[in-house]
Enzyme design. Sequence first.
Site, PDB file in Angstrom:
ATOM      1  N   ASP A  49      10.035   0.049  -1.428  1.00  0.00           N
ATOM      2  CA  ASP A  49       9.422  -1.186  -0.932  1.00  0.00           C
ATOM      3  C   ASP A  49       9.639  -1.280   0.573  1.00  0.00           C
ATOM      4  O   ASP A  49      10.691  -0.874   1.071  1.00  0.00           O
ATOM      5  CB  ASP A  49      10.072  -2.402  -1.634  1.00  0.00           C
ATOM      6  CG  ASP A  49       9.159  -3.605  -1.675  1.00  0.00           C
ATOM      7  OD1 ASP A  49       8.826  -4.118  -0.589  1.00  0.00           O
ATOM      8  OD2 ASP A  49       8.778  -4.031  -2.780  1.00  0.00           O
ATOM      9  N   THR A  53       6.362  -8.499   1.535  1.00  0.00           N
ATOM     10  CA  THR A  53       6.423  -9.770   0.802  1.00  0.00           C
ATOM     11  C   THR A  53       7.544  -9.762  -0.237  1.00  0.00           C
ATOM     12  O   THR A  53       7.837 -10.806  -0.822  1.00  0.00           O
ATOM     13  CB  THR A  53       5.078 -10.052   0.075  1.00  0.00           C
ATOM     14  OG1 THR A  53       4.719  -8.884  -0.689  1.00  0.00           O
ATOM     15  CG2 THR A  53       3.984 -10.382   1.069  1.00  0.00           C
ATOM     16  N   GLY A  54       8.147  -8.611  -0.469  1.00  0.00           N
ATOM     17  CA  GLY A  54       9.247  -8.530  -1.427  1.00  0.00           C
ATOM     18  C   GLY A  54      10.559  -9.009  -0.802  1.00  0.00           C
ATOM     19  O   GLY A  54      10.658  -9.162   0.415  1.00  0.00           O
ATOM     20  N   VAL A  75       4.587   2.585   1.497  1.00  0.00           N
ATOM     21  CA  VAL A  75       3.896   3.453   0.540  1.00  0.00           C
ATOM     22  C   VAL A  75       2.832   4.304   1.237  1.00  0.00           C
ATOM     23  O   VAL A  75       2.340   5.281   0.668  1.00  0.00           O
ATOM     24  CB  VAL A  75       3.295   2.609  -0.614  1.00  0.00           C
ATOM     25  CG1 VAL A  75       2.040   1.860  -0.146  1.00  0.00           C
ATOM     26  CG2 VAL A  75       3.002   3.448  -1.837  1.00  0.00           C
ATOM     27  N   TYR A 161      -8.711  -6.747   0.235  1.00  0.00           N
ATOM     28  CA  TYR A 161      -7.965  -6.600  -1.023  1.00  0.00           C
ATOM     29  C   TYR A 161      -8.889  -6.083  -2.118  1.00  0.00           C
ATOM     30  O   TYR A 161      -8.601  -5.059  -2.755  1.00  0.00           O
ATOM     31  CB  TYR A 161      -7.379  -7.955  -1.398  1.00  0.00           C
ATOM     32  CG  TYR A 161      -6.493  -7.963  -2.616  1.00  0.00           C
ATOM     33  CD1 TYR A 161      -5.191  -7.457  -2.558  1.00  0.00           C
ATOM     34  CD2 TYR A 161      -6.932  -8.514  -3.820  1.00  0.00           C
ATOM     35  CE1 TYR A 161      -4.366  -7.499  -3.680  1.00  0.00           C
ATOM     36  CE2 TYR A 161      -6.117  -8.567  -4.929  1.00  0.00           C
ATOM     37  CZ  TYR A 161      -4.830  -8.052  -4.867  1.00  0.00           C
ATOM     38  OH  TYR A 161      -4.022  -8.110  -5.972  1.00  0.00           O
ATOM     39  N   LYS A 165      -8.688  -2.345  -3.481  1.00  0.00           N
ATOM     40  CA  LYS A 165      -8.338  -2.058  -4.883  1.00  0.00           C
ATOM     41  C   LYS A 165      -9.446  -1.272  -5.573  1.00  0.00           C
ATOM     42  O   LYS A 165      -9.167  -0.404  -6.415  1.00  0.00           O
ATOM     43  CB  LYS A 165      -8.085  -3.373  -5.633  1.00  0.00           C
ATOM     44  CG  LYS A 165      -6.800  -4.098  -5.229  1.00  0.00           C
ATOM     45  CD  LYS A 165      -5.564  -3.444  -5.825  1.00  0.00           C
ATOM     46  CE  LYS A 165      -4.311  -4.267  -5.548  1.00  0.00           C
ATOM     47  NZ  LYS A 165      -3.087  -3.607  -6.033  1.00  0.00           N
ATOM     48  N   ARG A 202      -0.029 -18.673  -3.526  1.00  0.00           N
ATOM     49  CA  ARG A 202      -0.907 -18.742  -4.694  1.00  0.00           C
ATOM     50  C   ARG A 202      -0.755 -20.102  -5.373  1.00  0.00           C
ATOM     51  O   ARG A 202       0.206 -20.822  -5.156  1.00  0.00           O
ATOM     52  CB  ARG A 202      -0.608 -17.582  -5.647  1.00  0.00           C
ATOM     53  CG  ARG A 202      -1.227 -16.289  -5.157  1.00  0.00           C
ATOM     54  CD  ARG A 202      -0.849 -15.093  -5.991  1.00  0.00           C
ATOM     55  NE  ARG A 202       0.445 -14.538  -5.630  1.00  0.00           N
ATOM     56  CZ  ARG A 202       0.964 -13.429  -6.156  1.00  0.00           C
ATOM     57  NH1 ARG A 202       0.302 -12.775  -7.070  1.00  0.00           N
ATOM     58  NH2 ARG A 202       2.150 -12.991  -5.769  1.00  0.00           N
TER      59      ARG A 202
HETATM   60  P1  NAD Z   1       4.181  -9.313  -4.305  1.00  0.00           P
HETATM   61  O1  NAD Z   1       3.583  -9.583  -2.965  1.00  0.00           O
HETATM   62  O2  NAD Z   1       5.254 -10.206  -4.798  1.00  0.00           O
HETATM   63  O3  NAD Z   1       4.736  -7.835  -4.391  1.00  0.00           O
HETATM   64  C1  NAD Z   1       4.210  -6.772  -3.663  1.00  0.00           C
HETATM   65  C2  NAD Z   1       5.350  -5.870  -3.251  1.00  0.00           C
HETATM   66  O4  NAD Z   1       4.809  -4.738  -2.549  1.00  0.00           O
HETATM   67  C3  NAD Z   1       6.326  -6.548  -2.299  1.00  0.00           C
HETATM   68  O5  NAD Z   1       7.646  -6.257  -2.674  1.00  0.00           O
HETATM   69  C4  NAD Z   1       5.982  -5.954  -0.950  1.00  0.00           C
HETATM   70  O6  NAD Z   1       7.068  -5.968  -0.039  1.00  0.00           O
HETATM   71  C5  NAD Z   1       5.551  -4.558  -1.351  1.00  0.00           C
HETATM   72  N1  NAD Z   1       4.654  -3.921  -0.383  1.00  0.00           N
HETATM   73  C6  NAD Z   1       3.550  -4.449   0.191  1.00  0.00           C
HETATM   74  N2  NAD Z   1       2.975  -3.563   1.013  1.00  0.00           N
HETATM   75  C7  NAD Z   1       3.749  -2.436   0.953  1.00  0.00           C
HETATM   76  C8  NAD Z   1       3.674  -1.177   1.578  1.00  0.00           C
HETATM   77  N3  NAD Z   1       2.682  -0.875   2.444  1.00  0.00           N
HETATM   78  N4  NAD Z   1       4.623  -0.254   1.303  1.00  0.00           N
HETATM   79  C9  NAD Z   1       5.641  -0.559   0.440  1.00  0.00           C
HETATM   80  N5  NAD Z   1       5.765  -1.742  -0.173  1.00  0.00           N
HETATM   81  C10 NAD Z   1       4.813  -2.676   0.074  1.00  0.00           C
HETATM   82  O7  NAD Z   1       2.938  -9.293  -5.325  1.00  0.00           O
HETATM   83  P2  NAD Z   1       2.934  -9.195  -6.906  1.00  0.00           P
HETATM   84  O8  NAD Z   1       2.325 -10.428  -7.442  1.00  0.00           O
HETATM   85  O9  NAD Z   1       4.246  -8.759  -7.405  1.00  0.00           O
HETATM   86  O10 NAD Z   1       1.868  -8.026  -7.113  1.00  0.00           O
HETATM   87  C11 NAD Z   1       2.286  -6.688  -7.371  1.00  0.00           C
HETATM   88  C12 NAD Z   1       1.062  -5.815  -7.589  1.00  0.00           C
HETATM   89  O11 NAD Z   1       0.283  -6.322  -8.681  1.00  0.00           O
HETATM   90  C13 NAD Z   1       0.130  -5.748  -6.387  1.00  0.00           C
HETATM   91  O12 NAD Z   1      -0.392  -4.439  -6.273  1.00  0.00           O
HETATM   92  C14 NAD Z   1      -0.976  -6.704  -6.755  1.00  0.00           C
HETATM   93  O13 NAD Z   1      -2.187  -6.360  -6.136  1.00  0.00           O
HETATM   94  C15 NAD Z   1      -1.044  -6.542  -8.261  1.00  0.00           C
HETATM   95  N6  NAD Z   1      -1.598  -7.734  -8.902  1.00  0.00           N
HETATM   96  C16 NAD Z   1      -0.842  -8.858  -9.037  1.00  0.00           C
HETATM   97  C17 NAD Z   1      -1.405  -9.988  -9.632  1.00  0.00           C
HETATM   98  C18 NAD Z   1      -0.613 -11.247  -9.838  1.00  0.00           C
HETATM   99  O14 NAD Z   1      -1.193 -12.235 -10.302  1.00  0.00           O
HETATM  100  N7  NAD Z   1       0.665 -11.306  -9.562  1.00  0.00           N
HETATM  101  C19 NAD Z   1      -2.737  -9.963 -10.064  1.00  0.00           C
HETATM  102  C20 NAD Z   1      -3.469  -8.792  -9.872  1.00  0.00           C
HETATM  103  C21 NAD Z   1      -2.887  -7.676  -9.317  1.00  0.00           C
HETATM  104  N1  UDP Z   2      -5.923 -22.885  -4.918  1.00  0.00           N
HETATM  105  C1  UDP Z   2      -5.783 -24.251  -4.816  1.00  0.00           C
HETATM  106  N2  UDP Z   2      -4.711 -24.727  -4.123  1.00  0.00           N
HETATM  107  C2  UDP Z   2      -3.769 -23.921  -3.578  1.00  0.00           C
HETATM  108  C3  UDP Z   2      -3.901 -22.526  -3.705  1.00  0.00           C
HETATM  109  C4  UDP Z   2      -5.004 -22.046  -4.387  1.00  0.00           C
HETATM  110  O1  UDP Z   2      -6.604 -25.028  -5.309  1.00  0.00           O
HETATM  111  O2  UDP Z   2      -2.813 -24.450  -2.976  1.00  0.00           O
HETATM  112  C5  UDP Z   2      -7.073 -22.370  -5.689  1.00  0.00           C
HETATM  113  C6  UDP Z   2      -7.834 -21.228  -5.026  1.00  0.00           C
HETATM  114  O3  UDP Z   2      -8.844 -21.739  -4.191  1.00  0.00           O
HETATM  115  C7  UDP Z   2      -8.393 -20.504  -6.232  1.00  0.00           C
HETATM  116  C8  UDP Z   2      -7.327 -20.722  -7.316  1.00  0.00           C
HETATM  117  O4  UDP Z   2      -6.553 -21.824  -6.879  1.00  0.00           O
HETATM  118  O5  UDP Z   2      -9.595 -21.101  -6.647  1.00  0.00           O
HETATM  119  C9  UDP Z   2      -6.408 -19.520  -7.505  1.00  0.00           C
HETATM  120  O6  UDP Z   2      -5.930 -19.151  -6.235  1.00  0.00           O
HETATM  121  P1  UDP Z   2      -4.793 -18.048  -6.038  1.00  0.00           P
HETATM  122  O7  UDP Z   2      -4.641 -17.850  -4.568  1.00  0.00           O
HETATM  123  O8  UDP Z   2      -3.608 -18.418  -6.829  1.00  0.00           O
HETATM  124  O9  UDP Z   2      -5.382 -16.749  -6.726  1.00  0.00           O
HETATM  125  P2  UDP Z   2      -6.797 -16.004  -6.635  1.00  0.00           P
HETATM  126  O10 UDP Z   2      -7.782 -16.836  -5.868  1.00  0.00           O
HETATM  127  O11 UDP Z   2      -6.488 -14.736  -5.933  1.00  0.00           O
HETATM  128  O12 UDP Z   2      -7.204 -15.855  -8.032  1.00  0.00           O
END
Ligand code: NAD
Ligand code: UDP
Length: 336
Positions: A49, A53-54, A75, A161, A165, A202
């Site tokens: 990591d 954001t971690g 990464v 993003y 992805k 979020r």
């Molecule tokens: P998060 O931001 O909490 O975790 C991301 C982690 O990746 C952090 O620890 C950050 O420091 C690390 N990181 C970021 N860029 C990096 C880099 N260039 N090199 C090394 N480390 C790096 O987010 P999360 O919610 O835990 O999401 C984790 C993964 O799951 C992500 O790939 C995200 O796109 C995917 N994902 C999450 C959700 C969700 O709802 N939580 C939904 C869809 C996809």
């Molecule tokens: N959202 C909201 N208030 C907030 C943050 C997000 O109403 O303080 C809304 C945002 O516009 C979206 C939904 O909640 O419609 C989910 O947003 P989030 O950022 O959690 O995830 P994503 O849009 O990536 O699904």
Amino acid sequence: MPGHPNLSIKGTFDMHSDKTILVTGGAGFLGSHLCDRLIADGHHVICLDNFHTGRRSNIAHLLHHDRFEVVRQDVTDPVRAEVQEIYNLACPASPVHYQADPVRTVQTNVIGAINMLDLARRTGARLFHASTSEVYGDPLVHPQTEDYLGNVNPTGPRACYDEGKRCAETLLSDGRRQHGLRLRMARIFNTYGPRMRPDDGRVVSNFIVQALRGEPLTVYGSGEQTRSFCYVDDLIAGVVALMAAPDDVPQPVNLGNPVEFTMLQLARLVLDLTGSRARLDMRPLPQDDPVQRRPDITRATTHLDWQPAVPLREGLIRTIAHFDSVLGQRPASPLP
Ligand code: NAD
Ligand code: UDP
């Protein structure tokens, strides 16, 4: 916590291990829960990591575990390690964070995927990749099945993003076809739970933190847009089940909770569960914000025998308890 380009992870673990597993993004929200699960299952875990954001606090309880190792590294720098499995989660997931440096977000997704593909080819490791429901963009098909091709604006503020992805999915699918990569790819839908950062941005963490602080809940747009929220424990169970599934399971696989809520419903539930009387602060809807989102999880239920078990209300109660202790506040009596 050493870290440098072309890192070669020697593996200081003893030989009585089960698998040695690399988790990129392992100090993040989902990654840290995944590390917990893999350690509990008896594996050796290398958490890579860059702490963008971690947080160390997410993995502090693992730091002295003899089957856990942390490497501070990006990464996008090449990684050499002897591993049997790779979980590639490195990437900021909150729109606030991934839009702060969009070029970097594309690099993390694309170069990170190339590096993990190379590592998987060298080692023969299985590769799990964390893709996202955002590949469907603002979906015109509802609920979303894996064969829906999506509706993404390639030049909008979310594209770094979404398209990053999508490109990673392309790279890894080609790696599977061209090199026989043992690929597992999940399209993860909105997941929430303990260890989200209070400033994650979020919606679930925003609403809970605002309610606990007695601040207005920021609802974007009309609040009628929908999302389907999965509790983190359910998601991690799905991720591990997908990694364990046979190589011929069709990829990608949607992982998420198929119960759909509007943001207004979520706001009211959070107010109810925290006992807060905070008002709603209606804000403009961000550009390209998807109107609706709900996973069709037929593929996951059929091939992984997986489905979420934690209802939103129960998951929110657990998440509120987490934020309550983190923020040091008690929501017992309604806030003014
Ligand atoms: P998060 O931001 O909490 O975790 C991301 C982690 O990746 C952090 O620890 C950050 O420091 C690390 N990181 C970021 N860029 C990096 C880099 N260039 N090199 C090394 N480390 C790096 O987010 P999360 O919610 O835990 O999401 C984790 C993964 O799951 C992500 O790939 C995200 O796109 C995917 N994902 C999450 C959700 C969700 O709802 N939580 C939904 C869809 C996809
Ligand atoms: N959202 C909201 N208030 C907030 C943050 C997000 O109403 O303080 C809304 C945002 O516009 C979206 C939904 O909640 O419609 C989910 O947003 P989030 O950022 O959690 O995830 P994503 O849009 O990536 O699904």
